[in-house]
Enzyme design. Sequence first.
Site, short mmCIF file in Angstrom:
data_model
loop_
_atom_site.label_atom_id
_atom_site.label_comp_id
_atom_site.label_asym_id
_atom_site.label_seq_id
_atom_site.Cartn_x
_atom_site.Cartn_y
_atom_site.Cartn_z
N GLY A 1 0.79 -1.22 -0.02
CA GLY A 1 -0.19 -0.08 0.02
C GLY A 1 0.78 1.21 0.04
N HIS A 2 1.80 1.33 0.88
CA HIS A 2 2.83 2.33 0.89
C HIS A 2 3.72 2.44 -0.42
CE1 HIS A 2 2.57 1.38 5.49
NE2 HIS A 2 2.34 2.43 5.24
N GLN B 1 -1.10 10.17 18.18
CA GLN B 1 -2.59 9.76 17.58
C GLN B 1 -2.83 8.41 18.18
OE1 GLN B 1 -0.44 9.77 13.75
NE2 GLN B 1 -1.58 7.97 13.42
N LYS C 1 -7.43 3.69 2.61
CA LYS C 1 -7.77 2.70 3.47
C LYS C 1 -8.08 3.62 4.71
CE LYS C 1 -6.34 -0.84 6.41
NZ LYS C 1 -5.87 -0.03 7.31
N SER D 1 -0.03 -2.48 8.21
CA SER D 1 0.92 -2.93 8.94
C SER D 1 0.25 -3.61 10.32
CB SER D 1 1.73 -1.38 9.71
OG SER D 1 2.03 -0.71 8.53
O1 PAF Z 1 -1.43 6.94 8.13
C1 PAF Z 1 -0.75 7.00 8.82
O2 PAF Z 1 0.28 6.22 8.63
C2 PAF Z 1 -0.48 8.08 9.91
O3 PAF Z 1 -1.47 8.32 10.44
C3 PAF Z 1 0.21 9.32 9.41
C4 PAF Z 1 -0.68 10.10 8.45
C5 PAF Z 1 1.67 9.18 8.76
C6 PAF Z 1 0.44 10.48 10.40
O4 PAF Z 1 1.10 9.94 11.45
#
Ligand code: PAF
Length: 280
Positions: A36-37, A61, A149, A186
Amino acid sequence: MKLITTIREMQSFSSDVKSSGKTITFVPTMGFLHDGHASLLKKGREVGDILVMGIFVNPTQFGPKEDYASYPRDLKKDLVVAEANKVDVVFNPTAEEIYPTGFQTYIDVEHLSKYLCGISRPGHFRGVATVVAKLFNIVMPDIAIFGEKDFQQLVVIKRMVRDLNMEVNIIDMPIVRESDGLAKSSRNSYLNMDERKAALCLCNALIKGKGIFNNGIKDANTILKEARNIIETEPLAVIDYIKVCDINTLEDLEKITDRALLAVAVKIGGNRLIDNCILG
Ligand code: PAF
């Protein structure tokens, strides 16, 4: 490929790029990269001159009972993936670099953060919006790329960019799935074999819901009932939410007149997974 860990060096690198008239594309991630990345990086390579990838597991977060400490990390492997995808710079700061002692300024995208994941993860989108705003100030991208996603995250970030007049163009990219349909994440690495099988109930519920919608049913409750049934027959699954909502406001819809978001969050053996699809 350059590895940068300090804000000062990243800002100075980005300033030089901008003064040379080149554009910066930014793909922020929390690392432990998957396909995905890679799709975001591939797009990033196509749309700008200099491609910067962020790798930062953002503490703000995660809730106090969430998986910040155990979130999967593998910088060595991520750097190999970055190199293979022709990333120019990996920005990998420490938590202390981003949140030094005394840090106290947060961004709250008030309304959009209250729905869906915001209910069981209070403070999550405040942390996301804050770190993304900080990363934008540090990396100074012309373009930033996010995956669909995390659909609510995308809507929250687009709102923040508009509300705060940030000069960043947001590109969103479709969900990348395993061959059996499970959305790449992940957190899939947390699943044991039985949980991995059980996790298919998320995408199967979406397929069911989309099928009913495509057959002409526009009543959200009918769609949700059938989709929910798929998840409820899976013994390892506990539904956090399953919703049909407006793709812009994220408010619940009863009748679908145009397009709608069908979104699910389900705990599989204690691991919280999310997925979604667009109806229409
Ligand atoms: O989607 C993510 O991996 C994270 O929420 C992000 C956008 C890198 C912010 O930490």
